[in-house]
Design a protein around this motif. Sequence first.
Motif, PDB file in Angstrom:
ATOM      1  N   TYR A 103      44.677  49.695  52.326  1.00  0.00           N
ATOM      2  CA  TYR A 103      43.318  49.161  52.165  1.00  0.00           C
ATOM      3  C   TYR A 103      42.328  50.283  51.872  1.00  0.00           C
ATOM      4  CZ  TYR A 103      38.835  47.050  53.315  1.00  0.00           C
ATOM      5  OH  TYR A 103      37.530  46.628  53.269  1.00  0.00           O
ATOM      6  N   TYR A 106      42.706  51.538  48.340  1.00  0.00           N
ATOM      7  CA  TYR A 106      42.181  50.581  47.359  1.00  0.00           C
ATOM      8  C   TYR A 106      40.653  50.651  47.288  1.00  0.00           C
ATOM      9  CZ  TYR A 106      41.154  46.182  45.029  1.00  0.00           C
ATOM     10  OH  TYR A 106      40.676  45.238  44.154  1.00  0.00           O
ATOM     11  N   GLU A 110      39.735  51.832  43.672  1.00  0.00           N
ATOM     12  CA  GLU A 110      39.501  50.658  42.842  1.00  0.00           C
ATOM     13  C   GLU A 110      38.103  50.062  43.030  1.00  0.00           C
ATOM     14  OE1 GLU A 110      41.648  49.815  40.608  1.00  0.00           O
ATOM     15  OE2 GLU A 110      43.197  51.233  41.263  1.00  0.00           O
ATOM     16  N   GLU A 111      37.673  49.927  44.273  1.00  0.00           N
ATOM     17  CA  GLU A 111      36.396  49.266  44.510  1.00  0.00           C
ATOM     18  C   GLU A 111      35.199  50.188  44.301  1.00  0.00           C
ATOM     19  OE1 GLU A 111      37.326  45.571  47.505  1.00  0.00           O
ATOM     20  OE2 GLU A 111      36.518  47.414  48.376  1.00  0.00           O
ATOM     21  N   ARG A 124      40.620  40.866  45.999  1.00  0.00           N
ATOM     22  CA  ARG A 124      41.753  41.730  46.348  1.00  0.00           C
ATOM     23  C   ARG A 124      41.484  42.543  47.613  1.00  0.00           C
ATOM     24  NH1 ARG A 124      47.026  42.384  46.747  1.00  0.00           N
ATOM     25  NH2 ARG A 124      47.697  44.548  46.522  1.00  0.00           N
ATOM     26  N   MET A 127      41.938  40.475  50.695  1.00  0.00           N
ATOM     27  CA  MET A 127      43.350  40.204  50.949  1.00  0.00           C
ATOM     28  C   MET A 127      44.020  41.387  51.644  1.00  0.00           C
ATOM     29  SD  MET A 127      44.314  38.350  47.314  1.00  0.00           S
ATOM     30  CE  MET A 127      46.065  38.343  47.711  1.00  0.00           C
TER      31      MET A 127
END
Length: 248
Positions: A103, A106, A110-111, A124, A127
């Motif tokens: 997490y 990510y 990504e975020e 995502r 999740m």
Amino acid sequence: MIGIVAGFVVVAGGAALLNSRRAKRSAPTEEVGDDDTAEYLTMMVGVLYALVLGLALVSVWEAKDGVDANISAEAGALHQTYLLADGLPPDAAQRARAAAVTYATYVQNEEWPLMEQRKPLGPRGWMLLHDVQNAWTSFEPATNAQQQVDQLAFGQISVAYQARQGREADGGGGMSGVMWFGLLAGGALTLGLMFLFGIRRTRTHLVLAVGFTSLIAFMVVFIYALNSPFGGLLGVSPEPFASVGTGG
């Protein structure tokens, strides 16, 4: 930031010199600079613009403080779940740690770029955060110590959920367009009145023009930088998420 402010200063200095030459060529009877009404108007516009600047600065500063708090809370809670996994059996501990690191990675890779561009994050991330929770719910505590660790972990996961919600809210549209209009139009009006009712002495006018322009340009650029909490010179770093799973 310094280059932008310097550019405004150069333009203001040139405008002040041109305005001074124009004033010297005007008729001797023109005493616009000594008009009490013009002086009072200029002062009132300056005071009102100072209020707009202050309101905008407080707004973006408080927003950035909120971003800092949410990032620290989310990353800190996630790191705590990683550390609390030491109290679990090896297999369960491995699942909990892997979910926390996945997490955090990510969010960082990504975020974060999406937040810098003020784009929606999508499902995502939620999740993966659910996976962190599921890694703990799938484990049945067998001892009192494991029960206590389990409760502490769920408390930290709850903090992470709340902080993530705050982080998503922080990535909205930033300061309103109305406030930006007030900042830019007010700054232009304030400087315009200073030139319109300018002082005829070149040096005095030049110092005032450069000084006021430097201050206004710096404040506007500073507010613009603070209004981008996830990117730019003053943006928050994703470093807290990079530290999840490292150290104690």
